[in-house]
Write an enzyme that holds these catalytic residues in place. Structure first.
Site, PDB file in Angstrom:
ATOM      1  N   GLY A  86      25.322 -30.987 -12.133  1.00  0.00           N
ATOM      2  CA  GLY A  86      24.883 -31.547 -13.405  1.00  0.00           C
ATOM      3  C   GLY A  86      24.501 -30.491 -14.426  1.00  0.00           C
ATOM      4  O   GLY A  86      23.885 -30.800 -15.441  1.00  0.00           O
ATOM      5  N   ASP A 133      28.084 -31.958 -22.906  1.00  0.00           N
ATOM      6  CA  ASP A 133      28.208 -30.692 -22.177  1.00  0.00           C
ATOM      7  C   ASP A 133      29.057 -29.675 -22.937  1.00  0.00           C
ATOM      8  O   ASP A 133      28.671 -28.511 -23.077  1.00  0.00           O
ATOM      9  CB  ASP A 133      28.857 -30.921 -20.799  1.00  0.00           C
ATOM     10  CG  ASP A 133      27.927 -31.628 -19.840  1.00  0.00           C
ATOM     11  OD1 ASP A 133      26.986 -32.307 -20.298  1.00  0.00           O
ATOM     12  OD2 ASP A 133      28.154 -31.521 -18.617  1.00  0.00           O
TER      13      ASP A 133
HETATM   14  O1  PMV Z   1      24.945 -34.946 -14.537  1.00  0.00           O
HETATM   15  P1  PMV Z   1      25.539 -34.666 -15.863  1.00  0.00           P
HETATM   16  O2  PMV Z   1      25.104 -33.393 -16.485  1.00  0.00           O
HETATM   17  O3  PMV Z   1      27.018 -34.886 -15.911  1.00  0.00           O
HETATM   18  O4  PMV Z   1      24.880 -35.716 -16.852  1.00  0.00           O
HETATM   19  C1  PMV Z   1      25.155 -37.070 -16.839  1.00  0.00           C
HETATM   20  C2  PMV Z   1      24.462 -37.640 -18.014  1.00  0.00           C
HETATM   21  C3  PMV Z   1      24.510 -39.144 -18.084  1.00  0.00           C
HETATM   22  O5  PMV Z   1      23.697 -39.506 -19.189  1.00  0.00           O
HETATM   23  C4  PMV Z   1      23.955 -39.778 -16.830  1.00  0.00           C
HETATM   24  C5  PMV Z   1      25.911 -39.662 -18.274  1.00  0.00           C
HETATM   25  C6  PMV Z   1      26.531 -39.354 -19.611  1.00  0.00           C
HETATM   26  O6  PMV Z   1      27.768 -39.421 -19.662  1.00  0.00           O
HETATM   27  O7  PMV Z   1      25.831 -39.106 -20.589  1.00  0.00           O
END
Ligand code: PMV
Length: 298
Positions: A86, A133
């Protein structure tokens, strides 16, 4: 340009707002000085050596090829970002690769274009993706989501990551929250609104430099993520370990179910927090905020 071109891009964490952003609420994500470095040179064929996810590298090259023809490349990728935790490892390799290609082939993509193209690469591999991201990895600093604007380029506190070395499936966890919301819509919507307010108030404390109060809000945010079933024994243990060791705030970052926690603390407390996380069974990674997003060099 002839010779080796080196580009790097950072990881990210959520200070607040993950999951609620899926429902249009606000979140804050920050770039970490934990980087993925891409060394690229032209060649007669394609040769990739990497310690991270190769799919994203291949797809980034293929997406770039639609802008300018690429006949062969030697690419070496070295990433400091754990995969599947994450922290945005796939975004970082995608963004750094596009930055390097842009320079090598004299295309001069703007940061906006790199972020957009990188998002398309992630989407084409994952089916769905959030632009967070790739945007954070491209521009660096602290970013408000969903607006995607940099609200501050630095934080005046230390960040320590605690990695459970377990992996949660983002897709399944987002689905689980969706199901919980269909059975208890009123309750879940209040939780999302509370998280939205955590982000709004948190930005105020962040701008005022009051990390104690920012940390308090992160602790509340963690409780709400836990309330939605996004915790795990390992995550709880290292959150408690970080707090017990003096963190100003500690919470799950990202999808949850496994993966990482993020703790903020005073600079002088870093070693304590590292020990607290280790004693609780986590792997500690010390990483400040990265002012830079994608950049030349590592
Ligand atoms: O785990 P990560 O960094 O891919 O974060 C996911 C974030 C969520 O809010 C759970 C999903 C999203 O697409 O925003």
């Amino acid at each position: 340009v002839i010779g080796v071109v080196v580009y790097s891009a950072p990881a990210k964490v959520y200070l607040s707002g993950e999951h609620a952003v899926v429902y249009g609420k606000r979140a804050v994500a920050v770039a970490l000085d934990l980087r993925t470095t891409v060394r690229l040179e032209r060649s007669d064929n394609f040769l990739y050596q990497t310690n991270t996810d190769t799919k994203y590298l291949e797809e980034a090259v293929s997406a770039f090829s639609s802008i300018k023809a690429v006949y062969g490349l030697n690419i070496k990728v070295e990433s400091e970002i754990p995969v599947g935790s994450g922290l945005g490892s796939s975004a970082a390799v995608t963004v750094a690769t596009l930055g390097a290609l842009s320079e090598e082939f004299d295309v001069n993509l703007t940061k906006e274009e790199i972020a957009k193209l990188a998002f398309e690469v992630e989407r084409s591999i994952q089916g769905v993706a959030s632009p967070t991201d790739t945007f954070v990895s491209t521009v660096g600093g602290c970013v408000l989501v969903p607006d995607l604007i940099q609200i501050q380029d630095m934080l005046d506190c230390a960040i320590v990551i605690g990695d459970t070395r377990t992996v949660g499936s983002t897709k399944e966890l987002v689905q689980a929250v969706k199901e919980l919301r269909s059975s208890e819509p009123e309750v879940l919507d209040l939780i999302f609104d509370a998280i939205d307010q955590i982000t709004a108030s948190g930005i105020g404390w962040l701008e005022a430099g009051d990390y104690k109060r920012l940390g308090m809000l992160m602790n509340i945010n963690h409780g709400l993520l836990d309330a939605m079933g996004l915790g795990s024994l390992e995550l709880s243990a290292i959150v408690d370990g970080a707090r017990g060791a003096g963190a100003l705030g500690a919470k799950i970052t990202g999808a949850g179910g496994g993966g990482c926690i993020v703790a903020i603390c005073e600079e002088a407390m870093v070693e304590h927090i590292v020990e607290g996380i280790r004693a609780a069974g986590g792997e500690a990674i010390v990483a400040g905020v990265s002012r830079d997003g994608v950049r030349k060099g590592n």
